[in-house]
Design an enzyme around this catalytic site. Structure first.
Site, PDB file in Angstrom:
ATOM      1  N   LYS A  67       0.801  -1.232   0.000  1.00 12.70           N
ATOM      2  CA  LYS A  67       0.000   0.000   0.000  1.00 12.70           C
ATOM      3  C   LYS A  67       0.836   1.286   0.000  1.00 12.70           C
ATOM      4  O   LYS A  67       0.365   2.329  -0.420  1.00 12.70           O
ATOM      5  CB  LYS A  67      -0.944   0.028   1.207  1.00 12.70           C
ATOM      6  CG  LYS A  67      -2.128  -0.908   1.079  1.00 12.70           C
ATOM      7  CD  LYS A  67      -3.046  -0.733   2.264  1.00 12.70           C
ATOM      8  CE  LYS A  67      -4.266  -1.599   2.171  1.00 12.70           C
ATOM      9  NZ  LYS A  67      -5.281  -1.223   3.160  1.00 12.70           N
ATOM     10  N   ASP A 103     -10.566   3.773   1.543  1.00 10.37           N
ATOM     11  CA  ASP A 103     -10.940   3.358   2.903  1.00 10.37           C
ATOM     12  C   ASP A 103     -11.791   4.426   3.601  1.00 10.37           C
ATOM     13  O   ASP A 103     -12.703   4.110   4.359  1.00 10.37           O
ATOM     14  CB  ASP A 103      -9.700   3.073   3.758  1.00 10.37           C
ATOM     15  CG  ASP A 103      -9.162   1.672   3.510  1.00 10.37           C
ATOM     16  OD1 ASP A 103      -9.931   0.821   3.018  1.00 10.37           O
ATOM     17  OD2 ASP A 103      -7.969   1.439   3.802  1.00 10.37           O
TER      18      ASP A 103
HETATM   19  P1  NAP Z   1      -1.929  -0.514  13.084  1.00 16.28           P
HETATM   20  O1  NAP Z   1      -1.509   0.488  12.078  1.00 16.28           O
HETATM   21  O2  NAP Z   1      -0.943  -1.531  13.512  1.00 16.28           O
HETATM   22  O3  NAP Z   1      -2.459   0.288  14.382  1.00 16.28           O
HETATM   23  C1  NAP Z   1      -2.794  -0.367  15.521  1.00 16.28           C
HETATM   24  C2  NAP Z   1      -3.447   0.585  16.534  1.00 16.28           C
HETATM   25  O4  NAP Z   1      -3.910  -0.228  17.619  1.00 16.28           O
HETATM   26  C3  NAP Z   1      -2.514   1.610  17.142  1.00 16.28           C
HETATM   27  O5  NAP Z   1      -3.260   2.758  17.513  1.00 16.28           O
HETATM   28  C4  NAP Z   1      -2.016   0.879  18.399  1.00 16.28           C
HETATM   29  O6  NAP Z   1      -1.599   1.759  19.439  1.00 16.28           O
HETATM   30  C5  NAP Z   1      -3.275   0.172  18.837  1.00 16.28           C
HETATM   31  N1  NAP Z   1      -3.026  -1.033  19.623  1.00 16.28           N
HETATM   32  C6  NAP Z   1      -2.565  -2.213  19.178  1.00 16.28           C
HETATM   33  N2  NAP Z   1      -2.489  -3.097  20.202  1.00 16.28           N
HETATM   34  C7  NAP Z   1      -2.923  -2.444  21.317  1.00 16.28           C
HETATM   35  C8  NAP Z   1      -3.085  -2.806  22.677  1.00 16.28           C
HETATM   36  N3  NAP Z   1      -2.785  -4.043  23.105  1.00 16.28           N
HETATM   37  N4  NAP Z   1      -3.568  -1.882  23.532  1.00 16.28           N
HETATM   38  C9  NAP Z   1      -3.888  -0.640  23.099  1.00 16.28           C
HETATM   39  N5  NAP Z   1      -3.752  -0.234  21.825  1.00 16.28           N
HETATM   40  C10 NAP Z   1      -3.274  -1.125  20.943  1.00 16.28           C
HETATM   41  O7  NAP Z   1      -3.214  -1.338  12.597  1.00 16.28           O
HETATM   42  P2  NAP Z   1      -4.247  -0.985  11.428  1.00 16.28           P
HETATM   43  O8  NAP Z   1      -3.671  -1.405  10.124  1.00 16.28           O
HETATM   44  O9  NAP Z   1      -4.702   0.407  11.578  1.00 16.28           O
HETATM   45  O10 NAP Z   1      -5.441  -2.011  11.737  1.00 16.28           O
HETATM   46  C11 NAP Z   1      -6.236  -1.911  12.896  1.00 16.28           C
HETATM   47  C12 NAP Z   1      -7.453  -2.812  12.762  1.00 16.28           C
HETATM   48  O11 NAP Z   1      -8.288  -2.338  11.719  1.00 16.28           O
HETATM   49  C13 NAP Z   1      -7.167  -4.267  12.411  1.00 16.28           C
HETATM   50  O12 NAP Z   1      -7.914  -5.081  13.268  1.00 16.28           O
HETATM   51  C14 NAP Z   1      -7.666  -4.416  10.987  1.00 16.28           C
HETATM   52  O13 NAP Z   1      -8.165  -5.722  10.728  1.00 16.28           O
HETATM   53  C15 NAP Z   1      -8.796  -3.417  10.969  1.00 16.28           C
HETATM   54  N6  NAP Z   1      -9.150  -2.895   9.633  1.00 16.28           N
HETATM   55  C16 NAP Z   1     -10.452  -2.924   9.236  1.00 16.28           C
HETATM   56  C17 NAP Z   1     -10.813  -2.418   8.004  1.00 16.28           C
HETATM   57  C18 NAP Z   1     -12.220  -2.473   7.550  1.00 16.28           C
HETATM   58  O14 NAP Z   1     -12.494  -2.315   6.349  1.00 16.28           O
HETATM   59  N7  NAP Z   1     -13.192  -2.668   8.431  1.00 16.28           N
HETATM   60  C19 NAP Z   1      -9.826  -1.862   7.163  1.00 16.28           C
HETATM   61  C20 NAP Z   1      -8.513  -1.843   7.607  1.00 16.28           C
HETATM   62  C21 NAP Z   1      -8.174  -2.363   8.842  1.00 16.28           C
HETATM   63  P3  NAP Z   1      -0.059   2.276  19.561  1.00 16.28           P
HETATM   64  O15 NAP Z   1       0.066   3.488  18.694  1.00 16.28           O
HETATM   65  O16 NAP Z   1       0.083   2.567  20.992  1.00 16.28           O
HETATM   66  O17 NAP Z   1       0.814   1.139  19.108  1.00 16.28           O
END
Ligand code: NAP
Length: 275
Positions: A67, A103
């Site tokens: 991406k 998105d």
């Molecule tokens: P990412 O970039 O890795 O970001 C993760 C976020 O979660 C950060 O804010 C992180 O906080 C926080 N986090 C992770 N583990 C945590 C914990 N144990 N306690 C507190 N905060 C925590 O992930 P992403 O790519 O944005 O994806 C996030 C989710 O969105 C995934 O589950 C993915 O499947 C979903 N998603 C859904 C769609 C949809 O179409 N519905 C599209 C894309 C993604 P820190 O900054 O403190 O690390």
């Protein structure tokens, strides 16, 4: 009869639901086109772009890990995709490759369909998380003209960095401030990965939200996260994350095949059956 070809590239690519979504729409609209999942390793990406320029495809989707890497290979990338920092959709016209990010439209389309009017007069919203997907959500809330968006994240500096980089009506707060912010917030969305694999926010007093609040989650496996079931138990309206996945596919299909497809209950049920 168009015979147009589209794709999703990623590495690995086996788990993608995009061929099911686009394949369903191709059938519904009786379009003689195709949509295939193609595994493209990072070092094969430039060669795949040469294939694209040759006119074999009308466009396609881009998923992990490409991406960000496709930015350098596109002929142009639209400003919102640049702000979000990721391209998930490519459109090929006259040998020129344009990149965009759908998105944020998926996020808005899901809420508009499942909670009509959710953003009307919305002054305070709370966003949990500041990762990759939070960027699209923040751009969406900014574009919708929400008064004030509070960002709460485990690592405060990440939220501060994101707020400054994207620019908008953003205010970074600590989780400890949730109780004070909640009574004015008619919209709450989780953009973190919490909710997957049975995880939950340890201390989030949802009862402080107003009765009219809408609680949404972008996690869709499971479909009903602990956040959504807690909110529902309090009588709050909830919107799950599957709709975002379905709605982000709409603009790409329209650009490639010339028909704006609908996110129907049948499509949703089909995809839900694969979760
Ligand atoms: P990412 O970039 O890795 O970001 C993760 C976020 O979660 C950060 O804010 C992180 O906080 C926080 N986090 C992770 N583990 C945590 C914990 N144990 N306690 C507190 N905060 C925590 O992930 P992403 O790519 O944005 O994806 C996030 C989710 O969105 C995934 O589950 C993915 O499947 C979903 N998603 C859904 C769609 C949809 O179409 N519905 C599209 C894309 C993604 P820190 O900054 O403190 O690390």
């Amino acid at each position: 009869m168009s015979g147009k070809k589209a794709f999703v590239i990623g590495h690995p690519i086996a788990h993608t639901r995009s061929p099911l979504i686009h394949g369903t729409w191709l059938d519904t609209h009786r379009i003689d086109g195709s949509y295939e999942a193609i595994d493209v390793a990072p070092d094969e990406l430039p060669r795949f772009f040469e294939r694209l320029r040759s006119g074999e495809f009308v466009g396609g989707n881009v998923t992990i890990p490409h991406k960000e890497a496709v930015f350098a290979l596109c002929d142009d990338v639209d400003p919102l995709a640049k702000t979000i920092g990721a391209v998930n959709t490519l459109v090929v016209r006259d040998g020129k490759i344009s990149g965009t990010n759908t998105d944020y439209l998926g996020f808005l389309g899901n809420l508009d369909q499942n909670a009509p009017g959710w953003s009307e007069g919305l002054e305070d919203a709370i966003v949990l998380g500041a990762g990759g997907t939070a960027r699209a959500v923040l751009v969406a809330l900014r574009e919708r003209g929400i008064g004030r968006v509070h960002i709460l994240n485990r690592t405060r500096e990440n939220a501060e960095g994101l707020a400054a980089e994207i620019g908008g009506p953003f205010q970074v707060n600590d989780f400890a401030e949730f109780s004070e912010l909640a009574p004015r917030a008619r919209f709450l969305v989780n953009t973190t990965s919490i909710g997957m694999k049975g995880t939950r926010f340890p201390d989030l007093p949802l009862q402080k939200l107003p009765n009219s609040a809408i609680v949404s989650d972008i996690v869709y496996i499971p479909l009903e996260t602990a956040l959504l079931s807690d909110a529902r138990a309090l009588g709050l309206r909830t919107v799950d994350g599957l709709g975002m996945l379905l709605h982000q596919a709409v603009p790409g299909f329209e650009a490639w095949f010339g028909v704006r497809p609908q996110v129907t209950a049948e499509l949703r049920a089909k995809v839900e059956a694969t979760l």
